[in-house]
Design a protein around this motif. Structure first.
Motif, PDB file in Angstrom:
ATOM      1  N   VAL A 207       0.845  -1.204   0.000  1.00  0.00           N
ATOM      2  CA  VAL A 207       0.000   0.000   0.000  1.00  0.00           C
ATOM      3  C   VAL A 207       0.876   1.249   0.000  1.00  0.00           C
ATOM      4  O   VAL A 207       0.617   2.218  -0.739  1.00  0.00           O
ATOM      5  CB  VAL A 207      -0.948  -0.002   1.217  1.00  0.00           C
ATOM      6  N   PHE A 208       1.926   1.232   0.832  1.00  0.00           N
ATOM      7  CA  PHE A 208       2.849   2.366   0.896  1.00  0.00           C
ATOM      8  C   PHE A 208       3.522   2.594  -0.453  1.00  0.00           C
ATOM      9  O   PHE A 208       3.685   3.740  -0.903  1.00  0.00           O
ATOM     10  CB  PHE A 208       3.898   2.104   1.977  1.00  0.00           C
ATOM     11  N   ALA A 209       3.899   1.508  -1.134  1.00  0.00           N
ATOM     12  CA  ALA A 209       4.553   1.629  -2.447  1.00  0.00           C
ATOM     13  C   ALA A 209       3.595   2.239  -3.477  1.00  0.00           C
ATOM     14  O   ALA A 209       3.993   3.090  -4.290  1.00  0.00           O
ATOM     15  CB  ALA A 209       5.032   0.259  -2.911  1.00  0.00           C
ATOM     16  N   VAL A 210       2.334   1.826  -3.433  1.00  0.00           N
ATOM     17  CA  VAL A 210       1.344   2.384  -4.362  1.00  0.00           C
ATOM     18  C   VAL A 210       1.120   3.865  -4.058  1.00  0.00           C
ATOM     19  O   VAL A 210       1.028   4.693  -4.979  1.00  0.00           O
ATOM     20  CB  VAL A 210       0.013   1.600  -4.288  1.00  0.00           C
ATOM     21  N   GLU A 211       1.050   4.224  -2.783  1.00  0.00           N
ATOM     22  CA  GLU A 211       0.895   5.637  -2.410  1.00  0.00           C
ATOM     23  C   GLU A 211       2.050   6.471  -2.957  1.00  0.00           C
ATOM     24  O   GLU A 211       1.846   7.605  -3.425  1.00  0.00           O
ATOM     25  CB  GLU A 211       0.809   5.783  -0.891  1.00  0.00           C
ATOM     26  N   ASN A 212       3.251   5.930  -2.888  1.00  0.00           N
ATOM     27  CA  ASN A 212       4.415   6.657  -3.417  1.00  0.00           C
ATOM     28  C   ASN A 212       4.295   6.896  -4.916  1.00  0.00           C
ATOM     29  O   ASN A 212       4.632   7.978  -5.425  1.00  0.00           O
ATOM     30  CB  ASN A 212       5.701   5.879  -3.121  1.00  0.00           C
ATOM     31  N   ALA A 236      -6.884   9.174  -3.613  1.00  0.00           N
ATOM     32  CA  ALA A 236      -6.261  10.470  -3.888  1.00  0.00           C
ATOM     33  C   ALA A 236      -7.357  11.492  -4.161  1.00  0.00           C
ATOM     34  O   ALA A 236      -8.280  11.226  -4.923  1.00  0.00           O
ATOM     35  CB  ALA A 236      -5.320  10.375  -5.083  1.00  0.00           C
ATOM     36  N   ILE A 237      -7.242  12.635  -3.497  1.00  0.00           N
ATOM     37  CA  ILE A 237      -8.123  13.772  -3.775  1.00  0.00           C
ATOM     38  C   ILE A 237      -7.229  14.887  -4.297  1.00  0.00           C
ATOM     39  O   ILE A 237      -6.251  15.259  -3.648  1.00  0.00           O
ATOM     40  CB  ILE A 237      -8.868  14.228  -2.513  1.00  0.00           C
ATOM     41  N   THR A 238      -7.566  15.397  -5.469  1.00  0.00           N
ATOM     42  CA  THR A 238      -6.698  16.403  -6.069  1.00  0.00           C
ATOM     43  C   THR A 238      -7.511  17.413  -6.853  1.00  0.00           C
ATOM     44  O   THR A 238      -8.599  17.103  -7.348  1.00  0.00           O
ATOM     45  CB  THR A 238      -5.662  15.734  -7.008  1.00  0.00           C
ATOM     46  N   ALA A 239      -6.996  18.617  -6.932  1.00  0.00           N
ATOM     47  CA  ALA A 239      -7.675  19.665  -7.696  1.00  0.00           C
ATOM     48  C   ALA A 239      -7.656  19.317  -9.181  1.00  0.00           C
ATOM     49  O   ALA A 239      -6.721  18.681  -9.670  1.00  0.00           O
ATOM     50  CB  ALA A 239      -7.004  21.010  -7.457  1.00  0.00           C
ATOM     51  N   ILE A 240      -8.704  19.727  -9.878  1.00  0.00           N
ATOM     52  CA  ILE A 240      -8.779  19.516 -11.327  1.00  0.00           C
ATOM     53  C   ILE A 240      -8.555  20.862 -12.011  1.00  0.00           C
ATOM     54  O   ILE A 240      -9.389  21.763 -11.909  1.00  0.00           O
ATOM     55  CB  ILE A 240     -10.153  18.954 -11.744  1.00  0.00           C
ATOM     56  N   THR A 241      -7.417  20.992 -12.658  1.00  0.00           N
ATOM     57  CA  THR A 241      -7.141  22.231 -13.392  1.00  0.00           C
ATOM     58  C   THR A 241      -7.499  22.079 -14.867  1.00  0.00           C
ATOM     59  O   THR A 241      -7.901  23.037 -15.508  1.00  0.00           O
ATOM     60  CB  THR A 241      -5.663  22.618 -13.251  1.00  0.00           C
ATOM     61  N   GLN A 242      -7.343  20.859 -15.368  1.00  0.00           N
ATOM     62  CA  GLN A 242      -7.703  20.567 -16.762  1.00  0.00           C
ATOM     63  C   GLN A 242      -8.262  19.150 -16.796  1.00  0.00           C
ATOM     64  O   GLN A 242      -7.552  18.186 -16.546  1.00  0.00           O
ATOM     65  CB  GLN A 242      -6.481  20.698 -17.669  1.00  0.00           C
ATOM     66  N   MET A 243      -9.550  19.027 -17.096  1.00  0.00           N
ATOM     67  CA  MET A 243     -10.232  17.742 -17.009  1.00  0.00           C
ATOM     68  C   MET A 243      -9.563  16.655 -17.836  1.00  0.00           C
ATOM     69  O   MET A 243      -9.370  15.526 -17.383  1.00  0.00           O
ATOM     70  CB  MET A 243     -11.688  17.911 -17.435  1.00  0.00           C
ATOM     71  N   SER A 244      -9.204  16.969 -19.076  1.00  0.00           N
ATOM     72  CA  SER A 244      -8.624  15.956 -19.957  1.00  0.00           C
ATOM     73  C   SER A 244      -7.307  15.411 -19.403  1.00  0.00           C
ATOM     74  O   SER A 244      -7.003  14.228 -19.559  1.00  0.00           O
ATOM     75  CB  SER A 244      -8.407  16.523 -21.361  1.00  0.00           C
TER      76      SER A 244
END
Length: 404
Positions: A207-212, A236-244
């Motif tokens: 799990v730690f390796a995937v997170e990295n 993962a939660i992240t801002a969307i600056t460009q959808m594509s």
């Protein structure tokens, strides 16, 4: 033994204070004397006394001026006791303003000096206890911070927090949530290896390796939070600056995990309509992944192949069957039996779902979306879309928010 510094411009006063009491018996040590304010300031910096006995009227730098400078040179709290021959309210007022501990009037009598020193010792001890407790509490907080943060993410995705509570904890952990944002959920299939000779991973290490890997892919994206739930799903939660661009992250994560860790993963992603919707989106993505991973390995890998190659105009059942090394007839029957959809219906479902996400980017034209999801023309795309949703892509886009 607490350290004491005596500052007075009259030698007789300094000698008198030294000889007035048994300092050692009181648990105190006179570590220095100063005959003016500037010397006293230097002595405080060098000796770091616990208690400063000082005259208000001294050459070069008065006692009150010295008191204002103490916080700049004292590494710890110093109990300042003013000695003055001026029994005037104005001096007491200034002493209070400067948060001085106490004051004594000249001539200083033994009883008053003992009383004030004992009171100062008690305050130092209490301050030390408070400082010790705060240090201990801070150490405990630092030690347990990962677990506390993990609990926050669990409560957030589990829908157990109010929006003000979420904002408060985001601020506490110095985390940034920016809108529009999206969520990516990754499920690691520990028993389906890309390479049968690959070593066995400890689950936590995996799990730690995937997170990295996720952090590496998303490092350029602002407002990113990467964590895992109690079942080992990486989120993962992240801002969307460009959808594509954001929509490519899932495929990149999948490819890197399977290339470097030799593990099969299922990835799902979707936009979030505000802080409070995180729990709803999480539950939906988890259900989507679980539906796929409840299938047999052949059907699971078939779904993965379709979702990785849906953009190909000529993607066919035969190509998928050849990749899976089974007959097209057998694969078609398995897919229909476990998902309830034929190959064409499943492929259309994937393409339309991807198209809906791309519609969140107003900069992408409908004909471009059609091309990106594997349709040779906007007409064919519109026909398939209307069959699935009852409205055309243009009508659908008009009635939805500008993020997925």
């Amino acid at each position: 033994m607490y350290k004491v510094l005596i500052a007075d411009d009259e030698p007789i006063i300094r000698r008198g204070l030294r000889g007035l009491i048994d300092w050692k018996d009181l648990g105190l040590e006179v570590v220095g004397e100063a005959e003016d304010g500037e010397m006293a300031l230097a002595q405080v910096q060098a000796l770091q006394p616990d208690i400063l006995l000082m005259d208000i009227c001294m050459p070069f730098l008065s006692g009150l001026e010295l008191a204002e400078l103490l916080t700049q040179v004292a590494a710890k709290q110093c109990m300042v006791i003013v000695i003055t021959g001026h029994d005037e309210f104005s001096y007491a007022q200034q002493a209070v303003r400067l948060h001085l501990f106490d004051y004594l009037l000249k001539p200083v009598c033994r009883e008053h000096l003992l009383a004030v020193l004992n009171k100062a010792k008690g305050e130092i001890a209490r301050s030390g206890d408070r400082e010790h407790f705060l240090q201990w509490a801070n150490q405990q907080m630092c030690r347990n911070l990962p677990a506390i943060k993990e609990q926050f993410f669990s409560d957030w995705t589990g829908g157990r927090l109010t929006e003000p509570g979420i904002k408060e904890q985001l601020s506490f952990f110095h985390l940034e949530y920016r809108e529009p944002s999206g969520m990516i959920v990754i499920k690691i299939m520990e028993k389906i290896n890309r390479d049968e000779t690959v070593k066995q991973w400890d689950k936590q290490v995996l799990v730690f390796a995937v997170e990295n890997i996720v952090n590496e892919i998303l490092e350029s994206s602002s407002g990113t939070m990467v964590f895992h739930d109690k079942s080992g799903h990486v989120i993962a939660i992240t801002a969307i600056t460009q959808m594509s661009v954001w929509l490519t992250y899932g495929a990149k994560i999948e490819a890197m995990v399977e290339t470097y860790l030799k593990k099969t993963v299922f990835v799902a992603q979707k936009g979030i309509d505000g802080l409070a919707q995180v729990a709803v989106v999480y539950a939906g993505l988890l259900a989507d992944i679980n539906n796929k991973t409840n299938c047999t390995p052949i059907v699971m890998l078939t779904q993965k192949y379709i979702e990785s190659n849906f953009y190909k105009e000529d993607l066919s059942l035969q190509e998928v069957a050849d990749h899976m090394q089974i007959s097209a007839t057998y694969l078609s029957r398995l897919l229909k039996q476990e998902t309830g959809l034929s190959f064409i219906d499943y492929l259309t479902h994937v393409r339309v779902s991807k198209a809906i996400q791309l519609m969140g980017d107003p900069g992408i034209k409908i004909y471009e979306i059609a091309e990106r999801v594997g349709y040779s023309s906007q007409h064919y795309f519109s026909t398939a879309f209307k069959k699935a949703f009852g409205v055309s892509p243009v009508e659908y886009r008009k009635g939805r928010p500008q993020h997925c």
